[in-house]
Structures are given as C-alpha cells and as structure tokens.
Design a protein around this motif. Sequence first.
Motif, mmCIF file in Angstrom:
data_model
loop_
_atom_site.group_PDB
_atom_site.id
_atom_site.type_symbol
_atom_site.label_atom_id
_atom_site.label_comp_id
_atom_site.label_asym_id
_atom_site.label_seq_id
_atom_site.Cartn_x
_atom_site.Cartn_y
_atom_site.Cartn_z
ATOM 1 N N ALA A 137 0.830 -1.211 0.000
ATOM 2 C CA ALA A 137 0.000 0.000 0.000
ATOM 3 C C ALA A 137 0.862 1.257 0.000
ATOM 4 O O ALA A 137 0.597 2.203 -0.746
ATOM 5 C CB ALA A 137 -0.938 -0.005 1.207
ATOM 6 N N ARG A 138 1.906 1.266 0.804
ATOM 7 C CA ARG A 138 2.788 2.436 0.860
ATOM 8 C C ARG A 138 3.569 2.607 -0.437
ATOM 9 O O ARG A 138 3.691 3.718 -0.951
ATOM 10 C CB ARG A 138 3.732 2.338 2.051
ATOM 11 C CG ARG A 138 3.015 2.484 3.382
ATOM 12 C CD ARG A 138 3.973 2.266 4.562
ATOM 13 N NE ARG A 138 3.252 2.157 5.809
ATOM 14 C CZ ARG A 138 2.911 3.185 6.566
ATOM 15 N NH1 ARG A 138 3.223 4.405 6.198
ATOM 16 N NH2 ARG A 138 2.248 2.992 7.688
ATOM 17 N N ASP A 184 10.664 -4.442 -3.588
ATOM 18 C CA ASP A 184 10.174 -3.336 -2.759
ATOM 19 C C ASP A 184 9.700 -3.852 -1.397
ATOM 20 O O ASP A 184 9.960 -3.234 -0.361
ATOM 21 C CB ASP A 184 9.030 -2.590 -3.450
ATOM 22 C CG ASP A 184 9.479 -1.829 -4.675
ATOM 23 O OD1 ASP A 184 10.567 -1.224 -4.644
ATOM 24 O OD2 ASP A 184 8.724 -1.848 -5.669
ATOM 25 N N VAL A 185 8.996 -4.974 -1.401
ATOM 26 C CA VAL A 185 8.525 -5.573 -0.149
ATOM 27 C C VAL A 185 9.727 -6.016 0.683
ATOM 28 O O VAL A 185 9.774 -5.777 1.893
ATOM 29 C CB VAL A 185 7.561 -6.750 -0.417
ATOM 30 C CG1 VAL A 185 7.250 -7.519 0.867
ATOM 31 C CG2 VAL A 185 6.280 -6.244 -1.071
ATOM 32 N N ALA A 186 10.715 -6.640 0.042
ATOM 33 C CA ALA A 186 11.919 -7.082 0.756
ATOM 34 C C ALA A 186 12.615 -5.899 1.430
ATOM 35 O O ALA A 186 13.005 -5.988 2.599
ATOM 36 C CB ALA A 186 12.872 -7.790 -0.202
ATOM 37 N N GLN A 187 12.735 -4.804 0.710
ATOM 38 C CA GLN A 187 13.377 -3.622 1.288
ATOM 39 C C GLN A 187 12.547 -3.030 2.416
ATOM 40 O O GLN A 187 13.088 -2.650 3.460
ATOM 41 C CB GLN A 187 13.626 -2.578 0.203
ATOM 42 C CG GLN A 187 14.728 -2.977 -0.748
ATOM 43 C CD GLN A 187 14.898 -2.006 -1.903
ATOM 44 O OE1 GLN A 187 14.038 -1.172 -2.157
ATOM 45 N NE2 GLN A 187 16.008 -2.133 -2.619
ATOM 46 N N ALA A 188 11.251 -2.949 2.238
ATOM 47 C CA ALA A 188 10.380 -2.370 3.276
ATOM 48 C C ALA A 188 10.413 -3.198 4.556
ATOM 49 O O ALA A 188 10.368 -2.644 5.661
ATOM 50 C CB ALA A 188 8.951 -2.251 2.757
ATOM 51 N N LEU A 189 10.479 -4.518 4.416
ATOM 52 C CA LEU A 189 10.452 -5.407 5.577
ATOM 53 C C LEU A 189 11.846 -5.799 6.052
ATOM 54 O O LEU A 189 11.967 -6.536 7.037
ATOM 55 C CB LEU A 189 9.637 -6.662 5.272
ATOM 56 C CG LEU A 189 8.184 -6.447 4.848
ATOM 57 C CD1 LEU A 189 7.480 -7.784 4.640
ATOM 58 C CD2 LEU A 189 7.437 -5.589 5.849
#
Length: 160
Positions: free
Chosen positions: A51-52, A63-68
């Motif tokens: 969502a972000r 992107d998910v890997a970096q965010a988490l």
Amino acid sequence: MIGGRDDSLLRLDAALLTLRRLTSAPTARPVLDHDGSQVEVSTMLVVDAVARCAQERACSIQDVAQALTVAHSTASRLVDRAVRAGVLTRDRDAEQRRRTVLRLTGTGRQLQTRATSFRTGLLAAVTASWSTTDVAALTELVERFADDARPHLSTTERNP
C-alpha cells in the motif's frame, strides 16, 4: 556510573521494548480477523508495504523485501502467503517480463484501511492527553529515528 547519554539510551531501549510489546503479536499465530478469516501479522506487513509503495510506483517483491528488511526469497514467500489469503495479486509487469507487480485486491485495501484505523486509534488513545504540538514533536523524532535506523536493520544481527 551511568548518566547523560548512556542513561538516555537505556531509557530509550526500555521504551522501545514496551512499544514493541504494544504493537507486536507475542507469537506467529494469526492475530487479525478479516471477513471471518484470520490474517497473520506477516501478511499485514506485506499489505502495508504494498500500500505504501503503490502510492509512488508499481510495487515489486524487491520493494517488499526492502520495506520489511528481509531477503528477496523471504519476501517472495510472504507475498505468496498474502496472495493465498486473497489480499494481493501477483502479475507480470507488461514492460519488464521478469518483474512481478504486486497490487492490493479489494479485500487487501479493506484490510489495510481497517488495520490503519486500528493502529491510529490506538495511537490516539495513548496520546489523548497530549497536546497537538507534543504529538507533532514525537512524530518528527520517531520519523527521524526510523530513517536513521533503516540502514542498520539489514546489517544488525538478530539477537534477543
């Protein structure tokens, strides 16, 4: 003798541990009931990351890997879980066939809205007696802290 900065860091550590207990599930069991089914915290984190990200660009597994702050393979497994939960779709990018584009489903958007409302409601309750100025000051400092902490998240050993 502990004092000054050292004392402040110990107090900060204690406060952050308290906040972790406030915002984290004590186990890996599902914690959020959505439309009659339970959603695991990891799925909620993926929904939030997508969502972000989607506010700025098409979101990928990287992107998910970096965010988490997890490995790509871990992010891929978490995305698969979110897809199975029906909160996310995983499609090939039309321009870059090797790239996967992640999108929230209607259910995913509802879950994100509900979870955000829950979290901000909790924050509102905790800070109910605070002035708007104090809440704004805390927000600025926590955002700064999070930005400065981000580079250390992937390199720090995960100790208790």
